[in-house]
Structure formats: structure tokens, C-alpha cells
Design a protein around this motif. Structure first.
Motif, PDB file in Angstrom:
ATOM      1  N   ALA A   2       0.822  -1.216   0.000  1.00 43.33           N
ATOM      2  CA  ALA A   2       0.000   0.000   0.000  1.00 43.33           C
ATOM      3  C   ALA A   2       0.855   1.265   0.000  1.00 43.33           C
ATOM      4  CB  ALA A   2      -0.932  -0.013   1.208  1.00 43.33           C
ATOM      5  N   ASP A   3       2.068   1.195   0.579  1.00 39.57           N
ATOM      6  CA  ASP A   3       2.936   2.376   0.594  1.00 39.57           C
ATOM      7  C   ASP A   3       3.750   2.499  -0.697  1.00 39.57           C
ATOM      8  OD1 ASP A   3       4.886   0.413   0.812  1.00 39.57           O
ATOM      9  OD2 ASP A   3       5.346   0.827   2.910  1.00 39.57           O
ATOM     10  N   SER A   4       3.511   1.621  -1.656  1.00 43.10           N
ATOM     11  CA  SER A   4       4.118   1.603  -2.994  1.00 43.10           C
ATOM     12  C   SER A   4       5.485   0.919  -3.032  1.00 43.10           C
ATOM     13  CB  SER A   4       4.225   3.007  -3.617  1.00 43.10           C
ATOM     14  OG  SER A   4       2.925   3.542  -3.777  1.00 43.10           O
ATOM     15  N   GLY A   5       6.037   0.568  -1.855  1.00 43.58           N
ATOM     16  CA  GLY A   5       7.230  -0.264  -1.834  1.00 43.58           C
ATOM     17  C   GLY A   5       6.856  -1.708  -2.104  1.00 43.58           C
ATOM     18  N   PHE A   6       7.831  -2.604  -2.028  1.00 46.84           N
ATOM     19  CA  PHE A   6       7.590  -4.010  -2.327  1.00 46.84           C
ATOM     20  C   PHE A   6       8.013  -4.891  -1.157  1.00 46.84           C
ATOM     21  CE2 PHE A   6       7.603  -1.981  -6.393  1.00 46.84           C
ATOM     22  CZ  PHE A   6       6.805  -2.749  -7.226  1.00 46.84           C
ATOM     23  N   CYS A   7       7.311  -6.018  -1.020  1.00 49.13           N
ATOM     24  CA  CYS A   7       7.574  -6.952   0.065  1.00 49.13           C
ATOM     25  C   CYS A   7       7.158  -8.345  -0.381  1.00 49.13           C
ATOM     26  CB  CYS A   7       6.790  -6.524   1.312  1.00 49.13           C
ATOM     27  SG  CYS A   7       6.797  -7.718   2.638  1.00 49.13           S
ATOM     28  N   PHE A   8       8.066  -9.318  -0.327  1.00 49.74           N
ATOM     29  CA  PHE A   8       7.737 -10.633  -0.878  1.00 49.74           C
ATOM     30  C   PHE A   8       6.696 -11.369  -0.046  1.00 49.74           C
ATOM     31  CE2 PHE A   8      10.827 -12.380   2.162  1.00 49.74           C
ATOM     32  CZ  PHE A   8      10.293 -13.626   2.463  1.00 49.74           C
ATOM     33  N   TYR A   9       6.563 -11.044   1.244  1.00 50.85           N
ATOM     34  CA  TYR A   9       5.613 -11.779   2.094  1.00 50.85           C
ATOM     35  C   TYR A   9       4.306 -11.023   2.340  1.00 50.85           C
ATOM     36  CZ  TYR A   9       8.407  -9.052   5.476  1.00 50.85           C
ATOM     37  OH  TYR A   9       9.090  -8.049   6.127  1.00 50.85           O
ATOM     38  N   ARG A  10       4.006 -10.018   1.541  1.00 48.51           N
ATOM     39  CA  ARG A  10       2.800  -9.218   1.778  1.00 48.51           C
ATOM     40  C   ARG A  10       1.518 -10.034   1.602  1.00 48.51           C
ATOM     41  NH1 ARG A  10      -0.214  -7.040  -2.495  1.00 48.51           N
ATOM     42  NH2 ARG A  10      -1.030  -5.590  -0.968  1.00 48.51           N
ATOM     43  N   VAL A  11       1.573 -11.107   0.821  1.00 44.81           N
ATOM     44  CA  VAL A  11       0.371 -11.922   0.627  1.00 44.81           C
ATOM     45  C   VAL A  11      -0.035 -12.659   1.900  1.00 44.81           C
ATOM     46  CG1 VAL A  11       0.695 -12.234  -1.847  1.00 44.81           C
ATOM     47  CG2 VAL A  11       1.774 -13.822  -0.249  1.00 44.81           C
ATOM     48  N   TRP A  12       0.846 -12.639   2.901  1.00 44.99           N
ATOM     49  CA  TRP A  12       0.526 -13.271   4.171  1.00 44.99           C
ATOM     50  C   TRP A  12      -0.092 -12.277   5.148  1.00 44.99           C
ATOM     51  CZ3 TRP A  12       6.163 -15.302   3.953  1.00 44.99           C
ATOM     52  CH2 TRP A  12       6.242 -16.335   3.015  1.00 44.99           C
ATOM     53  N   GLY A  13      -0.533 -11.143   4.618  1.00 48.60           N
ATOM     54  CA  GLY A  13      -1.218 -10.171   5.445  1.00 48.60           C
ATOM     55  C   GLY A  13      -0.307  -9.154   6.113  1.00 48.60           C
ATOM     56  N   LEU A  52       6.359   5.687  -4.725  1.00 50.53           N
ATOM     57  CA  LEU A  52       7.476   4.795  -4.428  1.00 50.53           C
ATOM     58  C   LEU A  52       8.741   5.594  -4.128  1.00 50.53           C
ATOM     59  CD1 LEU A  52       8.891   2.080  -4.289  1.00 50.53           C
ATOM     60  CD2 LEU A  52       8.963   2.040  -6.789  1.00 50.53           C
ATOM     61  N   ILE A  53       8.998   6.618  -4.909  1.00 47.35           N
ATOM     62  CA  ILE A  53      10.171   7.470  -4.667  1.00 47.35           C
ATOM     63  C   ILE A  53      10.070   8.126  -3.290  1.00 47.35           C
ATOM     64  CG2 ILE A  53      11.287   9.626  -5.374  1.00 47.35           C
ATOM     65  CD1 ILE A  53      10.704   8.756  -8.294  1.00 47.35           C
ATOM     66  N   ARG A  54       8.906   8.617  -2.947  1.00 46.50           N
ATOM     67  CA  ARG A  54       8.741   9.246  -1.625  1.00 46.50           C
ATOM     68  C   ARG A  54       8.987   8.234  -0.509  1.00 46.50           C
ATOM     69  NH1 ARG A  54       4.606  12.295  -4.237  1.00 46.50           N
ATOM     70  NH2 ARG A  54       2.967  10.844  -3.600  1.00 46.50           N
ATOM     71  N   TRP A  55       8.526   7.003  -0.700  1.00 44.20           N
ATOM     72  CA  TRP A  55       8.747   5.995   0.336  1.00 44.20           C
ATOM     73  C   TRP A  55      10.238   5.704   0.492  1.00 44.20           C
ATOM     74  CZ3 TRP A  55      10.914   1.066   0.311  1.00 44.20           C
ATOM     75  CH2 TRP A  55      10.815   0.396   1.528  1.00 44.20           C
TER      76      TRP A  55
END
Length: 287
Positions: free
Chosen positions: A21-32, A61-64
Motif C-alpha cells: 500500500a505504501d508503494s514499496g515491495f515486500c515478498f511476504y505481503r500476501v501473508w497479510g 514509491l520514490i517518496r517511500w
């Protein structure tokens, strides 16, 4: 659509599905868990750049990424500094504050600790020097960084070739990248070590006397071969191993049967780029 096109189409869908949601990326985000990380964000941006795909929510994404620094320009870790600044560079942007004082402070503290040489310490010195070179390409490397980097290389080198307490492709690849940043020549025994890791079944083994591998090891081996303009002896075996590391969600795990991560997916994508001699490889890896 042929099999390799399907392979990378699934990988692209996997990468896009990991944006938080903050426009960054995370491989485990599908786990809530909506918890973007600088490494995952760098991996995602690099892969999207290679594929020529638009970066979703680019401005946010740049701001994050810029928010990873505090008011004094410090980062919570050298890892966040390395991946955060490199991701911004791929997005044609910069940190809000100069990170070089943070890097110099890290190098000063690291030199003062006199810790035993280790894989983690080697990786940190490579990231520090890489970032300093990227931020100030025309300036001499601060002496404390040069001496610290040279010391870790000396502490990790094996006389017979390769680097590491038990010489392996991961430590060796990182060491070779650090040597390039320092302008040091490759030792003849290191080229022999690299070839000794080639394997008809795995493509590249983790070590010459080993019976296993993982994507990270193959990545560092292929990257070094690209720098040396060496054609891998077993490219079909390399790609067979890469394909075996893709589970149903489209990402890639570090080895067959492992969970997919953005790091593993990055390694798979860059291995393929190295095999095809994609000119973007060095730009995207920075090494």
C-alpha cells in the motif's frame, strides 16, 4: 507463447503482486503483512526496468524510498542505505540528503571493531564501497574505506582460488565485485576456481568440491563470467535449474522446493540476462 515466455510472464505477475500500500515491495505481503523493505523494492524495480515495464505508483514509491533516511541523512542500516539509494538511482532520483557521511561513519566504526572476517562483513564492505563509488564516481575512495575493504579481501581469500572460510561462489562473487570497485586485478587462480565450479547437471556448483547449488551462487558465477566475457560451459543446465526453482505463484525460490522471494526472483531474472549478455545487466546490478 513458448515455455520461457510463460516462465517470465508468471514472474512479472508475481513481482507486480508484491507491491504494498505504501508503494514499496515486500515478498511476504500476501501473508497479510504490509511491510515494504528496501531490498525487495530494489529487486522489484531492477526487474521491471529490465523487462521495460512501467513502475506502478512511481512518485509514491520514490517518496517511500526517500523516507528511509532520518533528518540527519542516516539510515537504520547499511542494507537500507545500499538498496534504498540504488533503487532511487534506477528510478532516476536521489536521496533527499547526502548519504556519504553515513557511509564514512559506518566504515570508521567497522574498522574500529576489528571483527573476524566473515561472509556478512565481506558483503557489507562491498555494499559500502559500491555506494560510495556510485555517489562520488570522480572522487578518490576515502582511505579508511579502501584499507577496510582490502583487509576483508585479504582475510577471506584462499590461496588456491576463491574467497570464503570454505571458498564458494557467493563469497567469491562478492569479493570479485569488490575487487573491481577497488581496481584490483583478478588472480589467475580465481579464474580456475570459477571454472572448477561448473557442473553438467547444476550448471554451477556452490563450490568446486560441493554437490549442491542455489540461485544466488549461480547469479554470482554468471555475473563474473559476463564481466570476463567467458561463455558458461553448461548454459542449458543453468536454465534447467532456474526453471526448477519457480513454484506455482510465479516467483523463484533460492533452490527447488523453496518459497518464492523477490530476491530469488531477481537472481533468476539476472541469471537469464547474463546468459543472453543483456547490456542492462551491469547497470541494474551495479556490480
Amino acid at each position: 507463447m513458448d515455455d520461457d515466455q510463460k516462465l517470465w510472464a508468471r514472474a512479472q505477475n508475481y513481482v507486480l503482486s508484491r507491491q504494498s500500500a505504501d508503494s514499496g515491495f515486500c515478498f511476504y505481503r500476501v501473508w497479510g503483512v504490509e511491510e515494504s523493505t528496501a531490498p525487495d523494492t530494489f529487486y522489484a524495480v531492477a526487474m521491471l526496468r529490465l523487462w521495460g515495464m512501467a513502475i506502478p505508483h512511481r512518485a509514491e514509491l520514490i517518496r517511500w524510498l526517500q523516507s528511509l533516511q532520518d533528518d540527519q541523512g542516516r539510515y537504520s542500516s547499511l542494507t537500507n542505505a545500499s538498496f534504498g539509494v540504488r533503487a532511487l538511482s534506477l528510478l532516476a532520483d536521489t536521496p533527499l540528503r547526502d548519504p556519504r557521511p553515513h557511509l564514512l561513519n559506518w566504515a570508521t566504526q567497522a574498522t574500529g571493531h576489528k571483527n573476524a572476517a566473515s561472509s556478512e562483513t565481506l558483503r557489507d564492505w562491498q555494499r559500502c564501497v559500491q555506494l560510495q563509488r556510485m555517489l562520488a564516481p570522480d572522487e578518490p575512495l576515502p582511505e579508511i574505506m579502501r584499507s577496510g575493504a582490502e583487509a576483508i579481501l585479504h582475510g577471506m581469500e584462499a590461496a588456491a582460488g576463491g574467497f570464503g572460510s570454505h571458498p564458494n561462489l557467493v563469497d567469491s562473487g562478492i569479493a570479485w565485485a569488490l575487487q573491481r570497485l577497488l581496481g584490483q586485478p583478478l588472480r589467475p587462480q580465481d579464474r580456475i576456481f570459477l571454472h572448477a565450479c561448473e557442473d553438467a547437471t547444476l550448471g554451477l556448483r556452490l563450490s568446486p568440491d560441493g554437490a549442491s547449488t542455489r540461485l544466488e551462487a549461480i547469479f554470482w558465477g554468471i555475473l563474473q563470467m559476463a564481466h570476463l566475457h567467458i561463455a558458461p560451459r553448461y548454459p542449458e543446465a543453468v536454465m534447467a535449474y532456474v526453471r526448477a526453482c519457480q513454484p506455482v505463484n510465479g516467483g523463484f525460490g533460492r533452490r527447488a522446493g523453496a518459497i518464492a522471494t523477490l530476491e530469488g526472483t531477481f537472481h533468476a531474472v539476472m541469471i537469464a540476462a547474463g546468459l543472453s549478455r543483456n547490456p542492462l545487466l551491469q547497470t541494474l546490478t551495479g556490480i
